[in-house]
Write a protein that holds these residues in place. Structure first.
Motif, PDB file in Angstrom:
ATOM      1  N   PHE A   1       0.832  -1.196   0.000  1.00 36.21           N
ATOM      2  CA  PHE A   1       0.000   0.000   0.000  1.00 36.21           C
ATOM      3  C   PHE A   1       0.873   1.255   0.000  1.00 36.21           C
ATOM      4  CE2 PHE A   1      -1.632   3.122   3.154  1.00 36.21           C
ATOM      5  CZ  PHE A   1      -2.691   3.649   2.442  1.00 36.21           C
TER       6      PHE A   1
ATOM      7  N   TRP B   1       1.361   4.422  -2.837  1.00 39.85           N
ATOM      8  CA  TRP B   1       1.116   5.836  -2.563  1.00 39.85           C
ATOM      9  C   TRP B   1       2.358   6.693  -2.750  1.00 39.85           C
ATOM     10  CZ3 TRP B   1      -3.011   8.322  -3.145  1.00 39.85           C
ATOM     11  CH2 TRP B   1      -4.236   7.691  -2.993  1.00 39.85           C
TER      12      TRP B   1
ATOM     13  N   ALA C   1      -4.877   1.738  -5.216  1.00 39.57           N
ATOM     14  CA  ALA C   1      -4.052   1.842  -4.010  1.00 39.57           C
ATOM     15  C   ALA C   1      -4.911   1.744  -2.753  1.00 39.57           C
ATOM     16  CB  ALA C   1      -3.263   3.148  -4.023  1.00 39.57           C
ATOM     17  N   ASP C   2      -6.050   2.401  -2.759  1.00 35.10           N
ATOM     18  CA  ASP C   2      -6.950   2.300  -1.612  1.00 35.10           C
ATOM     19  C   ASP C   2      -7.506   0.888  -1.458  1.00 35.10           C
ATOM     20  OD1 ASP C   2      -6.668   4.826  -0.560  1.00 35.10           O
ATOM     21  OD2 ASP C   2      -8.447   5.644  -1.570  1.00 35.10           O
TER      22      ASP C   2
ATOM     23  N   LEU D   1      -5.910  -1.841  -1.994  1.00 37.39           N
ATOM     24  CA  LEU D   1      -4.886  -2.610  -1.276  1.00 37.39           C
ATOM     25  C   LEU D   1      -5.089  -2.486   0.236  1.00 37.39           C
ATOM     26  CD1 LEU D   1      -1.641  -1.633  -3.238  1.00 37.39           C
ATOM     27  CD2 LEU D   1      -2.690  -3.898  -3.164  1.00 37.39           C
ATOM     28  N   ARG D   2      -5.319  -1.268   0.676  1.00 42.66           N
ATOM     29  CA  ARG D   2      -5.550  -1.020   2.109  1.00 42.66           C
ATOM     30  C   ARG D   2      -6.846  -1.659   2.587  1.00 42.66           C
ATOM     31  NH1 ARG D   2      -7.078   4.655   2.511  1.00 42.66           N
ATOM     32  NH2 ARG D   2      -9.044   3.729   1.880  1.00 42.66           N
TER      33      ARG D   2
END
Length: 112
Positions: free
Chosen positions: A21, A25, A78-79, A81-82
């Protein structure tokens, strides 16, 4: 210059997911005009805390970067992944004005 400081509470069991993550970013901040100073991960002491610091030339530049949230496919990925890993339990974001070594030596007398 404005620096965003993100204080994370993370799942220690999901550190690999958090690193993936974080790498995503760091790339996105750089691609959208910012300078990422890195993520600072647990080493000794608390195992559930991490920090991220990144800067933009101004709050307006940061706001331009934020326009991609929830819209740009790379930001959404990317979000994801979190969110799908559950590696981030909570985070707080604050903004600071950095005093960097070059500024302290007087090589840049201007203050943002």
């Amino acid at each position: 210059m404005i620096t965003c400081v993100v204080d994370y509470v993370i799942s220690p069991a999901k550190l690999d997911a958090f690193e993936a993550f974080a790498k995503a970013w760091m790339t996105l901040v750089a691609e959208h005009g910012g300078v990422h100073h890195g993520y600072f991960l647990p080493s000794e002491g608390a195992s559930d805390r991490a920090l991220a610091l990144f800067s933009f030339e101004s709050l307006a530049a940061y706001e331009r970067y934020r326009k991609g949230f929830g819209v740009d496919p790379a930001f959404i990925a990317a979000d994801r992944l979190r969110d799908e890993s559950g590696c981030v339990l909570r985070y707080d974001r604050s903004f600071m004005r950095p005093l960097l070594p070059a500024l302290a030596r007087g090589t840049n007398a201007e203050r943002p």
